[in-house]
Design an enzyme around this catalytic site. Structure first.
Site, PDB file in Angstrom:
ATOM      1  N   GLU A 177      -0.185  19.049  -1.907  1.00  0.00           N
ATOM      2  CA  GLU A 177      -0.308  18.979  -3.359  1.00  0.00           C
ATOM      3  C   GLU A 177      -0.733  20.333  -3.909  1.00  0.00           C
ATOM      4  OE1 GLU A 177      -3.627  16.763  -4.882  1.00  0.00           O
ATOM      5  OE2 GLU A 177      -2.602  16.368  -6.769  1.00  0.00           O
ATOM      6  N   SER A 182      -7.248   7.930  -5.929  1.00  0.00           N
ATOM      7  CA  SER A 182      -8.501   7.921  -6.692  1.00  0.00           C
ATOM      8  C   SER A 182      -8.910   6.515  -7.092  1.00  0.00           C
ATOM      9  CB  SER A 182      -8.357   8.759  -7.955  1.00  0.00           C
ATOM     10  OG  SER A 182      -8.245  10.109  -7.632  1.00  0.00           O
ATOM     11  N   GLU A 211     -14.927  22.374  -9.341  1.00  0.00           N
ATOM     12  CA  GLU A 211     -16.161  22.462  -8.562  1.00  0.00           C
ATOM     13  C   GLU A 211     -15.876  22.187  -7.076  1.00  0.00           C
ATOM     14  OE1 GLU A 211     -15.816  21.017 -11.513  1.00  0.00           O
ATOM     15  OE2 GLU A 211     -17.074  22.400 -12.651  1.00  0.00           O
ATOM     16  N   SER A 260      -0.596   8.705 -12.123  1.00  0.00           N
ATOM     17  CA  SER A 260       0.586   9.135 -12.885  1.00  0.00           C
ATOM     18  C   SER A 260       1.800   8.398 -12.346  1.00  0.00           C
ATOM     19  CB  SER A 260       0.850  10.633 -12.732  1.00  0.00           C
ATOM     20  OG  SER A 260      -0.327  11.349 -12.689  1.00  0.00           O
ATOM     21  N   GLN A 293       0.782   7.964  -6.336  1.00  0.00           N
ATOM     22  CA  GLN A 293      -0.222   7.957  -5.267  1.00  0.00           C
ATOM     23  C   GLN A 293      -1.418   7.121  -5.677  1.00  0.00           C
ATOM     24  OE1 GLN A 293      -3.283   9.936  -5.429  1.00  0.00           O
ATOM     25  NE2 GLN A 293      -2.793  11.795  -6.549  1.00  0.00           N
TER      26      GLN A 293
END
Lengths: 401, 383
Positions: free
Chosen positions: A238, A123, A371, A155, A120
């Site tokens: 996910e 990010s 967070e 990954s 994917q």
């Protein structure tokens, strides 16, 4: 709670019958692994809750366990879901939900059999937790989109045939509205994958540089500018994937340190004993919470507890592996191997405590930082008000960066 | 251990709805505060409605012995609701501890059956005369009974003192462990006897007050002898501790719900304080604790209901975990309510007092972890 349940079109007995048919036609002992997996997909026994013709039978998701158990008992090869986790957990549900018939037919079968690995491209160096801040651009050029940008923490990019990709297609829109969602061919010119070495010494992840990559418009998922909405499907799946699975008592990291405790009485101290017992209790509590979540899913009452599990396991893995390094004393000062490696799988139990201690630091960052997950729980589960947003209706190009 | 049902059945949901509805009407926070100030041992009218009329007093007792023939699973649901309301009723002490102790005796004995029937129907309020802090599980595994502090003299009179007994004030019947010439035994004593003194103590938890019991040659009937008495008391303490986890869950649930409600409404610095991330994360963290607390409490209730060989572990895990969750939730509730959380008028203090007392009741988390060390083979260092 609902008292009436839909009678499934395909029940457990019917699935067992179909499994027997598959096994008779393709005996695992004498059938090539890939041939078996393809036959299993074509029999609708890959993911039974998927539509007929796409590896499923429109059966309830909970009945997958029946099929898996029967096939495992017969010694059938599996499709190694860990290695192809991104494809199964993220790409597949998104393709199913937003893809065209052509995309589904072309992509889902080799995805499921593991013939084609997925990664994917979400990010970016400047857009991690604030994923919608992404800067990778896709500019329309005839029937193609031309993509330029840099992705990170990818990954399996070095193994992947395909990637799910989100890119900015309209910088004049506020940041969530100018994004589109694509399927990127990792073999295309302009895609460059570089290993990203991390804290453990390994390179599990990659940086991916996209330079003038041409993606045909036919490989777009969802409408132009609707990429954020599509990505929500991917991300939700996910987290479900992270929360699933059934483990026995001491099945996680706590089992390793408990065994060390039992086998090596010379390492025991009272302080470590107190901490070990606390972590043992918390691990058992988290295991039971996971089991309760699984039972809820099985009766069709999914709850928000999935994100709770990810948070709990991240914290526990960190605390337990930290304790284990201390328990080992002299040995805790050593590390097994700093050689650069490129593992296909994250191996949590095969390597020693120092590695686990370092790798577990990623558990509270990857797949949504703890967070951010706490914010999601606070706002979506508890209904607490959001923080004021300064970026909400501002065109992406005008945001400070 | 993998087959335990950790969800709530429809019957349990119905039971919860009935209990909650009663408590909403009859036991709002203001009523709990004024009841606590009344000096009465418990809310008699509420207990009549809940225990006798609704039948919750007999949930753990089989039909043929005058009860409802339910299990620890249903009793746990009642405990959750009683925790949410910090209800001042002798459910834990009479319907759980006293009933479970009697169930562990020979129920073919007429005296045992009669007392059990009266407790199960809510006609008699019973109490097990052991300190509330008594731990259910002994280090090294298994369940044990506490040493008796009362002496049995001759045929059947008891003398001695038991301190810190929950539910003794207001009880009609005391189940007293005592040692005499025949060894350890369990005795039934009526509190109406003049030789029985039940002196209320000023307790941290206003809603579950403790009392000192003094017996001076009190007439008693022996219900069980050595072995049987210890097993009955040990099992009752294990059941009590396991179900207390559900009460702690209920306490924590109320604390989180009210804290969320308050921080959504309370404005400071120009916005609801619940929108500040520093506060949101604390409430989200509490929610996470509640998710696992619920799983451990349900597992303990199921293990007790099915008489699972894993019950001792299940109870120790639930107690070690839920006790801390309840205290944490109550402490956060007081803190995040700010000044109002410190006032007598706001019910937060009732929950903090209940949570902190519950943490000590039937074994502290530390004692339960110590018990676990033996149960799951994680031995302490030697020397």
């Amino acid at each position: 709670m609902s008292t009436t349940r839909h009678r499934p079109a395909v029940d457990a007995d019917e699935l067992r019958r179909r499994v027997r048919e598959l096994l008779d036609a393709h005996p695992p002992a004498t059938t090539d692994r890939l041939d078996f997996l393809r036959a299993r997909f074509d029999a609708g026994l890959a993911w039974v809750h998927y539509p007929a013709g796409l590896g499923g039978l429109d059966a309830p998701r909970s009945l997958q366990a029946v099929v898996d158990a029967e096939l495992a008992a017969a010694g059938a090869p599996d499709n190694d879901p860990r290695r192809i986790g991104i494809g199964l957990g993220m790409a597949a549900p998104t393709i199913l939900g937003f893809g065209t018939d052509e995309q589904r037919e072309r992509l889902l079968r080799p995805l499921w059999t593991g013939e084609e690995v997925w990664c994917q491209l979400f990010s970016e160096p400047g857009a991690g937790s604030d994923l919608a801040a992404l800067a990778t651009r896709a500019v329309r050029d005839g029937d193609d989109w031309v993509v330029d940008g840099q992705k990170v923490w990818t990954s399996s990019a070095h193994l992947a045939r395909w990637a799910i990709l989100i890119a900015r297609t309209d910088p004049d829109q506020p940041k969530h509205r100018g994004i589109s969602y694509f399927i990127c061919d990792m073999t295309d010119p302009g895609v460059e994958v570089r290993p990203l070495r991390q804290i453990t010494g390994e390179a599990e992840f990659n940086e991916v540089f996209l330079t003038g990559v041409r993606i045909p418009d036919s490989r777009r998922l969802g409408e132009i500018g609707e990429g954020w909405r599509v990505a929500q499907t991917t991300l939700m799946n996910e987290r479900v994937a992270i929360g699933g699975g059934r483990v026995p008592r001491e099945g996680g990291m706590i089992g390793l340190v408990a065994d060390t405790w039992r086998e090596r009485p010379e390492l025991r101290t009272h302080d470590l004993h107190q901490r070990l017992l606390r972590l043992w209790v918390e691990s058992e509590a988290a295991r039971l919470a996971g089991e309760r979540l699984r039972q809820q899913l099985a009766v069709g009452q999914p709850g928000p507890e999935g994100s709770a599990m990810k948070l709990a396991f991240a914290r526990l893995n960190q605390q337990i592996s930290a304790l284990e390094v201390e328990l080992l004393g002299e040995e805790g000062l050593l590390y097994d191997d700093w050689t650069l490696r490129r593992p296909e799988l994250v191996d949590f139990t095969g390597r020693e405590a120092g590695y686990r201690y370092l790798r577990a630091k990623g558990n509270s960052i990857e797949g949504g930082t703890s967070e951010v997950l706490l914010n999601i729980i606070a706002e979506r589960v508890l209904g607490l008000p959001p923080e004021p947003r300064t970026d909400k209706d501002v065109p992406w190009k005008d945001l400070p960066r | 251990m993998s087959t335990a049902d950790l969800l709530y059945s429809e019957a349990e949901d119905d039971l919860r709805a009935a209990v909650r509805s009663l408590l909403t009407d009859r036991c709002p926070p203001a009523a709990v505060i004024s009841e606590a100030e009344s000096g009465r041992a418990y809310d008699v009218a509420l207990w009549r409605a809940l225990g006798a009329e609704m039948g919750t007093a007999g949930l753990l007792v089989p039909d043929k012995l005058g009860g409802q023939g339910a299990t620890a699973r249903e009793a746990a649901v009642v405990m959750e609701e009683l925790g949410r309301a910090v209800a001042p009723v002798p459910y834990l002490t009479s319907a759980v501890l006293a009933a479970a102790t009697l169930l562990g005796c020979d129920t073919d004995q007429e005296a045992v059956a009669r007392l059990l029937g009266a407790v199960a129907e809510g006609r008699t309020v019973g109490a097990l005369a052991v300190p509330l802090s008594t731990v259910a599980v002994v280090p090294g595994g298994g369940s044990g009974a506490p040493a008796a502090t009362v002496r049995a003299d001759g045929d059947s009179t008891l003398s001695g003192q038991v301190s810190g007994v929950a539910g003794a004030a207001g009880a009609d019947l005391l189940l007293v462990p005592a040692t005499g010439a025949d060894g350890y035994g369990l005795y039934a004593v009526e509190t109406a006897e003049t030789s029985v003194t039940v002196e209320p103590l000023t307790s941290l938890d206003l809603t579950r007050p403790l009392a000192a019991v003094t017996l001076t040659g009190a007439p008693a009937r022996r219900l069980a002898g050595p072995g049987r008495a210890e097993a009955a008391i040990g099992r009752a303490l294990l059941t009590g501790a396991g179900l207390l986890a559900s009460e702690q869950l209920g306490v924590a649930e109320w604390c989180l719900t009210e804290t969320v409600r308050h921080t959504k409404e309370r404005h400071q610095f120009g916005r609801p304080i619940g929108s500040f991330q520093a506060l949101k994360h604390r409430m989200a963290a509490l929610w996470l604790e509640l998710v696992s607390a619920r799983a451990t409490a349900r597992y303990a209730a199921d293990a007790l209901a099915t008489d699972s060989p894993d019950a001792a572990v299940a109870v120790a895990v639930a107690q070690a975990h839920c006790a801390e969750v309840a205290v944490h939730a109550a402490e956060e509730c007081v803190q995040l309510h700010g000044g109002i959380g410190m006032t007598w008028e706001h019910p937060a203090h009732l929950y903090l007092k209940r949570a902190k007392s519950d943490q000590l009741a039937l074994g502290t988390p530390g004692r339960h972890r110590q018990a676990l060390a033996g149960l799951v083979d994680l031995p302490a260092p030697t020397g």
